[in-house]
Design an enzyme around this catalytic site. Structure first.
Site, PDB file in Angstrom:
ATOM      1  N   CYS A  65      16.632   1.061  20.135  1.00 57.61           N
ATOM      2  CA  CYS A  65      15.884   1.596  18.993  1.00 57.61           C
ATOM      3  C   CYS A  65      16.704   2.693  18.304  1.00 57.61           C
ATOM      4  O   CYS A  65      16.689   2.805  17.080  1.00 57.61           O
ATOM      5  CB  CYS A  65      14.544   2.153  19.451  1.00 57.61           C
ATOM      6  SG  CYS A  65      13.686   1.068  20.605  1.00 57.61           S
ATOM      7  N   CYS A  97       8.755   0.347  16.413  1.00 57.78           N
ATOM      8  CA  CYS A  97       8.108   0.966  17.564  1.00 57.78           C
ATOM      9  C   CYS A  97       8.204   2.496  17.504  1.00 57.78           C
ATOM     10  O   CYS A  97       8.901   3.054  16.655  1.00 57.78           O
ATOM     11  CB  CYS A  97       8.785   0.463  18.834  1.00 57.78           C
ATOM     12  SG  CYS A  97      10.445   1.112  19.002  1.00 57.78           S
ATOM     13  N   CYS A 114      13.388  -7.743  18.370  1.00 60.83           N
ATOM     14  CA  CYS A 114      12.036  -7.159  18.321  1.00 60.83           C
ATOM     15  C   CYS A 114      11.441  -7.238  16.922  1.00 60.83           C
ATOM     16  O   CYS A 114      10.242  -7.034  16.750  1.00 60.83           O
ATOM     17  CB  CYS A 114      12.063  -5.710  18.798  1.00 60.83           C
ATOM     18  SG  CYS A 114      13.059  -4.640  17.740  1.00 60.83           S
ATOM     19  N   ASP A 132      11.991  -5.226  14.433  1.00 58.97           N
ATOM     20  CA  ASP A 132      11.818  -3.926  13.775  1.00 58.97           C
ATOM     21  C   ASP A 132      12.852  -3.736  12.661  1.00 58.97           C
ATOM     22  O   ASP A 132      13.970  -4.217  12.759  1.00 58.97           O
ATOM     23  CB  ASP A 132      11.949  -2.792  14.800  1.00 58.97           C
ATOM     24  CG  ASP A 132      10.771  -2.780  15.766  1.00 58.97           C
ATOM     25  OD1 ASP A 132       9.838  -3.570  15.547  1.00 58.97           O
ATOM     26  OD2 ASP A 132      10.791  -1.995  16.722  1.00 58.97           O
TER      27      ASP A 132
HETATM   28 FE1  FES Z   1      12.658  -2.644  18.396  1.00 56.47          FE
HETATM   29 FE2  FES Z   1      12.208  -0.248  19.264  1.00 56.47          FE
HETATM   30  S1  FES Z   1      11.435  -2.099  20.086  1.00 56.47           S
HETATM   31  S2  FES Z   1      13.452  -0.842  17.606  1.00 56.47           S
END
Ligand code: FES
Length: 126
Positions: free
Chosen positions: A104, A60, A35, A37
């Site tokens: 996450c 997110c 993702c 992040d």
């Molecule tokens: Fe990547 Fe939440 S979608 S940490």
């Protein structure tokens, strides 16, 4: 049922311990390649007690809420206890995360582990 619990929304909208610590005793940064992040944790440690913790999360809502909750859970804890913190405990403290958002909370566990590892490495160099 709402997708996110009230606690997730609360920690997402009003994150606790957001920011950085200058001259932190341990810093850990981790990311999720899928993702994109990124989460960074800063620890201040005195006498093996985590006296302060701050985080920066580029991610997110669940990642922000997870980091916020994780900082609350380890603040004031002994280093060895903080090392036991699991993503499951973070998610439970948030009254749950949707299954596809559990990764996450894994970031929060990994960021704290990385910061504690950094702390141990720095201690060894002293
Ligand atoms: Fe990547 Fe939440 S979608 S940490």
């Amino acid at each position: 049922m709402a997708l996110y619990s009230d606690k997730v929304m609360d920690h997402f909208l009003q994150p606790r311990n957001l920011g950085t610590i200058e001259n932190a005793d341990g810093v850990g940064e981790v990311g999720n390649a899928k993702c994109g992040d990124i989460m960074k944790m800063y620890l201040k440690i005195d006498d093996d007690i985590i006296t302060d913790v701050k985080f920066e999360t580029f991610g997110c809502a669940s990642a922000i809420a997870s980091s916020s909750m994780a900082t609350e859970l380890i603040k004031g804890q002994r280093v060895e206890d903080a090392m036991q913190l699991t993503n499951k405990a973070v998610a439970e403290a948030l009254d749950g995360l949707p299954a596809y958002k559990m990764h996450c909370s894994v970031l929060a566990e990994e960021a704290i582990q990385a910061a504690l590892e950094d702390y141990h490495n720095k201690m060894e160099q002293k």
